[in-house]
Scaffold this active site. Structure first.
Site, PDB file in Angstrom:
ATOM      1  N   CYS A 115       0.816  -1.219   0.000  1.00 10.63           N
ATOM      2  CA  CYS A 115       0.000   0.000   0.000  1.00 10.63           C
ATOM      3  C   CYS A 115       0.856   1.278   0.000  1.00 10.63           C
ATOM      4  CB  CYS A 115      -0.949   0.011   1.187  1.00 10.63           C
ATOM      5  SG  CYS A 115      -2.081  -1.389   1.176  1.00 10.63           S
ATOM      6  N   HIS A 252      -3.145   7.348   2.021  1.00 10.21           N
ATOM      7  CA  HIS A 252      -3.573   6.027   1.553  1.00 10.21           C
ATOM      8  C   HIS A 252      -4.939   5.745   2.182  1.00 10.21           C
ATOM      9  CE1 HIS A 252      -3.949   1.873   0.829  1.00 10.21           C
ATOM     10  NE2 HIS A 252      -3.692   1.498   2.072  1.00 10.21           N
ATOM     11  N   ASN A 282     -10.060   0.292  -0.159  1.00  8.81           N
ATOM     12  CA  ASN A 282      -8.594   0.319  -0.154  1.00  8.81           C
ATOM     13  C   ASN A 282      -8.077  -0.250  -1.476  1.00  8.81           C
ATOM     14  OD1 ASN A 282      -5.868  -0.133   0.252  1.00  8.81           O
ATOM     15  ND2 ASN A 282      -6.093  -0.980   2.300  1.00  8.81           N
TER      16      ASN A 282
HETATM   17  N1  ACO Z   1     -18.599  -8.076   9.309  1.00 12.70           N
HETATM   18  C1  ACO Z   1     -19.053  -8.379  10.521  1.00 12.70           C
HETATM   19  N2  ACO Z   1     -18.241  -8.717  11.524  1.00 12.70           N
HETATM   20  C2  ACO Z   1     -16.919  -8.768  11.281  1.00 12.70           C
HETATM   21  C3  ACO Z   1     -16.379  -8.468  10.024  1.00 12.70           C
HETATM   22  C4  ACO Z   1     -17.270  -8.110   9.007  1.00 12.70           C
HETATM   23  N3  ACO Z   1     -16.871  -7.810   7.759  1.00 12.70           N
HETATM   24  N4  ACO Z   1     -15.038  -8.576  10.091  1.00 12.70           N
HETATM   25  C5  ACO Z   1     -14.727  -8.945  11.347  1.00 12.70           C
HETATM   26  N5  ACO Z   1     -15.875  -9.054  12.072  1.00 12.70           N
HETATM   27  C6  ACO Z   1     -16.016  -9.440  13.471  1.00 12.70           C
HETATM   28  C7  ACO Z   1     -14.858 -10.265  13.979  1.00 12.70           C
HETATM   29  O1  ACO Z   1     -15.058 -11.630  13.642  1.00 12.70           O
HETATM   30  C8  ACO Z   1     -14.952 -10.016  15.453  1.00 12.70           C
HETATM   31  O2  ACO Z   1     -15.972 -10.834  15.992  1.00 12.70           O
HETATM   32  P1  ACO Z   1     -15.817 -11.536  17.434  1.00 12.70           P
HETATM   33  O3  ACO Z   1     -15.678 -10.373  18.396  1.00 12.70           O
HETATM   34  O4  ACO Z   1     -17.071 -12.306  17.562  1.00 12.70           O
HETATM   35  O5  ACO Z   1     -14.560 -12.338  17.330  1.00 12.70           O
HETATM   36  C9  ACO Z   1     -15.433  -8.573  15.553  1.00 12.70           C
HETATM   37  O6  ACO Z   1     -15.986  -8.256  14.263  1.00 12.70           O
HETATM   38  C10 ACO Z   1     -14.336  -7.590  15.882  1.00 12.70           C
HETATM   39  O7  ACO Z   1     -13.195  -7.870  15.061  1.00 12.70           O
HETATM   40  P2  ACO Z   1     -11.924  -6.968  15.061  1.00 12.70           P
HETATM   41  O8  ACO Z   1     -10.964  -7.496  14.037  1.00 12.70           O
HETATM   42  O9  ACO Z   1     -11.429  -6.793  16.455  1.00 12.70           O
HETATM   43  O10 ACO Z   1     -12.567  -5.601  14.565  1.00 12.70           O
HETATM   44  P3  ACO Z   1     -11.915  -4.185  14.491  1.00 12.70           P
HETATM   45  O11 ACO Z   1     -12.719  -3.219  15.251  1.00 12.70           O
HETATM   46  O12 ACO Z   1     -10.441  -4.236  14.751  1.00 12.70           O
HETATM   47  O13 ACO Z   1     -12.126  -3.817  12.961  1.00 12.70           O
HETATM   48  C11 ACO Z   1     -10.848  -3.751  10.942  1.00 12.70           C
HETATM   49  C12 ACO Z   1     -11.563  -4.636  11.951  1.00 12.70           C
HETATM   50  C13 ACO Z   1     -11.872  -2.903  10.243  1.00 12.70           C
HETATM   51  C14 ACO Z   1     -10.139  -4.639   9.918  1.00 12.70           C
HETATM   52  C15 ACO Z   1      -9.834  -2.863  11.675  1.00 12.70           C
HETATM   53  O14 ACO Z   1      -9.029  -3.630  12.519  1.00 12.70           O
HETATM   54  C16 ACO Z   1      -8.984  -2.106  10.744  1.00 12.70           C
HETATM   55  O15 ACO Z   1      -9.442  -1.252  10.032  1.00 12.70           O
HETATM   56  N6  ACO Z   1      -7.678  -2.362  10.755  1.00 12.70           N
HETATM   57  C17 ACO Z   1      -6.777  -1.687   9.852  1.00 12.70           C
HETATM   58  C18 ACO Z   1      -6.431  -2.638   8.855  1.00 12.70           C
HETATM   59  C19 ACO Z   1      -6.561  -2.108   7.474  1.00 12.70           C
HETATM   60  O16 ACO Z   1      -7.193  -1.149   7.150  1.00 12.70           O
HETATM   61  N7  ACO Z   1      -5.898  -2.839   6.645  1.00 12.70           N
HETATM   62  C20 ACO Z   1      -5.873  -2.544   5.281  1.00 12.70           C
HETATM   63  C21 ACO Z   1      -4.558  -2.958   4.734  1.00 12.70           C
HETATM   64  S1  ACO Z   1      -3.285  -2.183   5.585  1.00 12.70           S
HETATM   65  C22 ACO Z   1      -3.350  -0.689   5.147  1.00 12.70           C
HETATM   66  O17 ACO Z   1      -3.706  -0.425   4.029  1.00 12.70           O
HETATM   67  C23 ACO Z   1      -3.067   0.308   6.122  1.00 12.70           C
END
Ligand code: ACO
Length: 325
Positions: A115, A252, A282
């Site tokens: 990215c 980004h 993204n």
């Molecule tokens: N729909 C519904 N529920 C979901 C989904 C979904 N699409 N995805 C995950 N969940 C659930 C999980 O299973 C979990 O359930 P549980 O509590 O029963 O186990 C719950 O939601 C919470 O999961 P987390 O991973 O803790 O959720 P979080 O609040 O961290 O959000 C996310 C997840 C959106 C991916 C966040 O961590 C994030 O944005 N991280 C940054 C990563 C990113 O943007 N990466 C892109 C590539 S890197 C870059 O470009 C910077």
């Protein structure tokens, strides 16, 4: 001190026609529009159709950027494509674009920094222009992340989209005030200790497969906010510029909460942060130039503005680049 600087002569972008909404995704995996919007800000993403490859998106973005610059492929002497989703393991997507543009001169190669690829690309092209190795370069960020997603993994498949964005970066005399400042400073970093937090579980040497994207989302989130904020501060300080004096921030587009977190950490007015994450999701290395193109098209970014580009991605890799557009 080089006698050249690199200026942004033209910009262009391309998004595939088909759109996949959150509701469409909720038909495939256990998710909801509400969850995706609340956690990421994403409402839809563009997805390349069958037979449409990274090089096709890249070529369209390149053509738009050359048109904006008033140049043709005959003028271009360097093509750099930032991509993690090349058409093939080799040859480089850049050489495929070179052929598609009808170019039989110059050099073409890919940059792989996930990215952060476009920021790495700005740094490489700027250095080559300053070294007198290119006069008019096409820097393209192009991706088809839809091809490396595990469409059964709701935690990752909702986050990404396909697209391409391009800059024409041209050499100008360092003391030519009429051409604008161009690239003022850039800063890139990586730390391979964190490679297991965001990676693809396949590759030619290890598995002889393409693999799927895997991510520890909350760990990535934490590192991204801290490292992007630090990169912006270093890049501004190296240029002797206060972050308060920057007109626009083009980040980004990973997640609206990361954009908000960085702005809050740096005390930046969120109104100065360009966001396309809602409609593009993204698009990895394509997201920065695509956001730049969107903000120019709607009249926010104008010639003469001071613009900070920044990104974070797998590796980890991260960085920032300050431009006088
Ligand atoms: N729909 C519904 N529920 C979901 C989904 C979904 N699409 N995805 C995950 N969940 C659930 C999980 O299973 C979990 O359930 P549980 O509590 O029963 O186990 C719950 O939601 C919470 O999961 P987390 O991973 O803790 O959720 P979080 O609040 O961290 O959000 C996310 C997840 C959106 C991916 C966040 O961590 C994030 O944005 N991280 C940054 C990563 C990113 O943007 N990466 C892109 C590539 S890197 C870059 O470009 C910077």
């Amino acid at each position: 001190m080089s006698s050249f600087k690199s200026v942004i002569a033209g910009i262009g972008g391309y998004l595939p026609e088909s759109v996949l909404t959150n509701e469409d995704l909720a038909q495939r995996v256990d998710t909801s529009d509400e969850w995706i919007r609340a956690r990421t800000g994403i409402t839809q993403r563009h997805v390349a159709k069958e037979g449409e490859y990274t090089s096709h998106l890249a070529t369209k973005a390149a053509q738009a950027a050359m048109k904006d610059a008033g140049l043709t492929a005959d003028d271009i002497d360097l093509i750099v494509v930032a991509t993690t989703t090349p058409d093939l393991t080799f040859p480089s997507t850049a050489t495929i674009v070179q052929e598609a543009l009808g170019m039989t001169h110059g050099a073409a190669f890919d940059v792989q920094a996930v990215c952060s690829g476009f920021i790495y690309g700005v740094t490489v092209v700027d250095a080559m222009i300053k070294a007198g190795q290119a006069k008019h370069a096409l820097l393209i960020g192009a991706e088809t992340f839809s091809r490396i997603l595990d469409w059964e993994d709701r935690a990752t498949c909702v986050l990404f989209g396909d697209g391409a964005g391009a800059f024409v970066m041209s050499a100008a005399a360092a003391d030519d005030d009429a051409t604008g400042k161009g690239v003022i400073s850039s800063f890139i970093r990586s730390d391979g200790r964190h490679r297991d937090m965001l990676y693809v579980d396949g590759g030619p040497s290890r598995t002889q497969t393409v693999g799927h994207l895997r991510m520890l989302g909350n760990q990535v989130f934490r590192h991204a906010v801290t490292d992007i904020a630090a990169a912006i501060e270093t890049c501004s300080a190296n240029a002797g510029v206060e972050t308060a004096d920057i007109d626009w921030f083009v980040p980004h587009q990973a997640n609206q909460r990361i954009l908000a977190g960085v702005a809050k950490k740096l005390g930046v007015d969120p109104g100065k942060v360009i966001s396309t994450v809602a409609t593009h999701a993204n698009t990895s290395a394509a997201s920065v130039p695509l956001a730049f193109v969107a903000a120019k098209a709607d009249g926010r970014i104008k010639r003469g503005d001071l613009v900070m580009l920044e990104a974070f991605g797998g590796g980890f890799t991260w960085g920032a680049a300050l431009l006088g557009y």
